[in-house]
Scaffold this active site. Structure first.
Site, PDB file in Angstrom:
ATOM      1  N   LYS A  53       0.946  -1.181  -0.301  1.00  9.21           N
ATOM      2  CA  LYS A  53       0.084   0.004  -0.233  1.00  9.21           C
ATOM      3  C   LYS A  53       0.915   1.170   0.146  1.00  9.21           C
ATOM      4  O   LYS A  53       0.536   2.323  -0.815  1.00  9.21           O
ATOM      5  CB  LYS A  53      -0.799   0.138   1.183  1.00  9.21           C
ATOM      6  CG  LYS A  53      -2.035  -1.065   1.037  1.00  9.21           C
ATOM      7  CD  LYS A  53      -2.726  -1.287   2.436  1.00  9.21           C
ATOM      8  CE  LYS A  53      -3.656  -2.694   2.304  1.00  9.21           C
ATOM      9  NZ  LYS A  53      -4.417  -2.795   3.621  1.00  9.21           N
ATOM     10  N   GLN A  97      -4.944  -1.900   9.601  1.00  8.96           N
ATOM     11  CA  GLN A  97      -4.707  -3.340   8.987  1.00  8.96           C
ATOM     12  C   GLN A  97      -5.384  -4.514   9.844  1.00  8.96           C
ATOM     13  O   GLN A  97      -4.939  -4.476  11.042  1.00  8.96           O
ATOM     14  CB  GLN A  97      -3.036  -3.429   8.782  1.00  8.96           C
ATOM     15  CG  GLN A  97      -2.966  -4.716   7.739  1.00  8.96           C
ATOM     16  CD  GLN A  97      -3.323  -4.725   6.438  1.00  8.96           C
ATOM     17  OE1 GLN A  97      -3.650  -3.774   5.851  1.00  8.96           O
ATOM     18  NE2 GLN A  97      -3.919  -5.837   6.013  1.00  8.96           N
ATOM     19  N   ASP A 120     -11.546   2.152   3.980  1.00 12.45           N
ATOM     20  CA  ASP A 120     -11.771   0.838   3.900  1.00 12.45           C
ATOM     21  C   ASP A 120     -13.204   0.531   3.754  1.00 12.45           C
ATOM     22  O   ASP A 120     -13.444  -0.426   3.164  1.00 12.45           O
ATOM     23  CB  ASP A 120     -11.364   0.176   5.059  1.00 12.45           C
ATOM     24  CG  ASP A 120     -10.108  -0.603   5.177  1.00 12.45           C
ATOM     25  OD1 ASP A 120      -9.844  -1.185   4.082  1.00 12.45           O
ATOM     26  OD2 ASP A 120      -9.162  -0.767   6.028  1.00 12.45           O
TER      27      ASP A 120
END
Ligand code: GUN
Length: 304
Positions: A53, A97, A120
């Site tokens: 990322k 994460q 997200d």
């Protein structure tokens, strides 16, 4: 018959060019899109995803900062960090994460991220919007799957789509995207899971089969309809002493047998993985625009 390989890597590259133009335009107006990443613990797969990322952000001109925290970090400390990031205007998007260490309540953490920064798309407010057809941030993996289907000439409209896996990250949001009355939707969706009996009786009826079970060899060629499109979401490390790293990546589908039956299939690696990261970049630029009030909240259309 050997299936066409749908390259996520290639499509991701062309999308990233489009995203970098948008990021550059924003930067020239003094708004550099920024992504804050929180990584708790030292799970090797998570570390590797986060590196991917970071690299992708740098490639398209998105500012990124990763806060790495020890596995023992308390939930309060994580929540405190997120409260600060919510207030920090250099972060238009915030990502924690997953998975988190077991002493941390994942839902509490997700709910503490400002919905406007939740790139997200995991906050209940954003998942609710998705379900009613007014998405703010589409979760990256499902969005990447739909984009890949559309851009490879495999629109899900009118098709029977079978999804193997009911996670909050992939299966459930993907099903919701695919049943919407819009481009990329209009499919008839079946979700299978670990308690599904006779999995093959469902998968073999799919025009489009999406496998996100988190387990190698969940689906083999004999469970696939001839001419189907197969999307393999799995990323599994299997020991392989012939590799420098000591492992290789495989998906959830037995690629060798599947490619003899399917019309098209995504590889692992190089399929859904790069698309997922690309959709995260897209969401981060979208977040920067929303926070700069360049887009209206309700319909995501440009204000005149
Ligand atoms: N872990 C596995 N997939 C994802 C994802 O899409 N986002 C986050 N934050 N964690 C993940």
């Amino acid at each position: 018959m050997s299936a066409t390989i749908i390259s996520g890597t290639e499509l991701a590259q062309s999308l990233r060019k489009e995203i970098s133009v948008e990021a550059e335009t924003l930067s020239q107006r003094g708004i550099t899109p920024g992504l804050g990443v929180v990584l708790v613990g030292d799970d090797p797969a998570s570390i590797s995803y986060v590196r991917g990322k970071e690299k992708a952000c740098a490639q398209v001109g998105i500012y990124t900062e990763t806060l790495r925290m020890a596995a023992e970090t308390s939930q309060e400390t994580v929540l405190g960090t997120l409260a600060e990031m919510n207030q920090n205007s250099k972060f238009h998007g915030i990502l924690v994460q997953l998975p988190l260490p077991s002493h941390i309540d994942e839902m509490r953490v997700i709910e503490s991220i400002l919905p406007l920064k939740d790139v997200d798309g995991f906050h209940p407010a954003n998942l609710g919007r998705l379900m009613i057809g007014k998405p703010r941030f589409k979760p990256a993996t499902p969005a990447g799957i739909v984009e890949l289907l559309l851009r490879s000439g495999n629109s899900p409209e009118g098709k029977s789509v079978v999804i193997v896996g009911r996670s909050n990250i992939v299966g459930k949001p993907l099903a919701n995207l695919l049943i919407q009355k819009c481009e990329g939707g209009n499919a008839t969706v079946t979700i299978c899971h670990t308690k599904t009996q006779n999995l093959g009786s469902y998968t073999s009826r799919a025009d489009i089969l999406v496998v996100a079970a988190g387990k190698p060899n969940t689906v083999s060629g004999s469970m696939i309809k001839s001419g189907a499109v197969v999307i393999d979401v799995g990323v599994n490390r299997v020991p392989d002493s012939s590799k420098k790293k000591g492992y290789r990546l495989v998906g959830d589908v037995d690629f060798e047998s599947a490619k003899e039956v399917a019309r098209a299939i995504t590889p692992v690696p190089g399929g859904i993985g790069p698309m997922t990261i690309t959709m995260l970049l897209k969401n981060t630029v979208h977040a920067a625009k929303l926070q700069a009030r360049e887009l209206t909240e309700t319909n995501s259309e440009r204000k005149e």
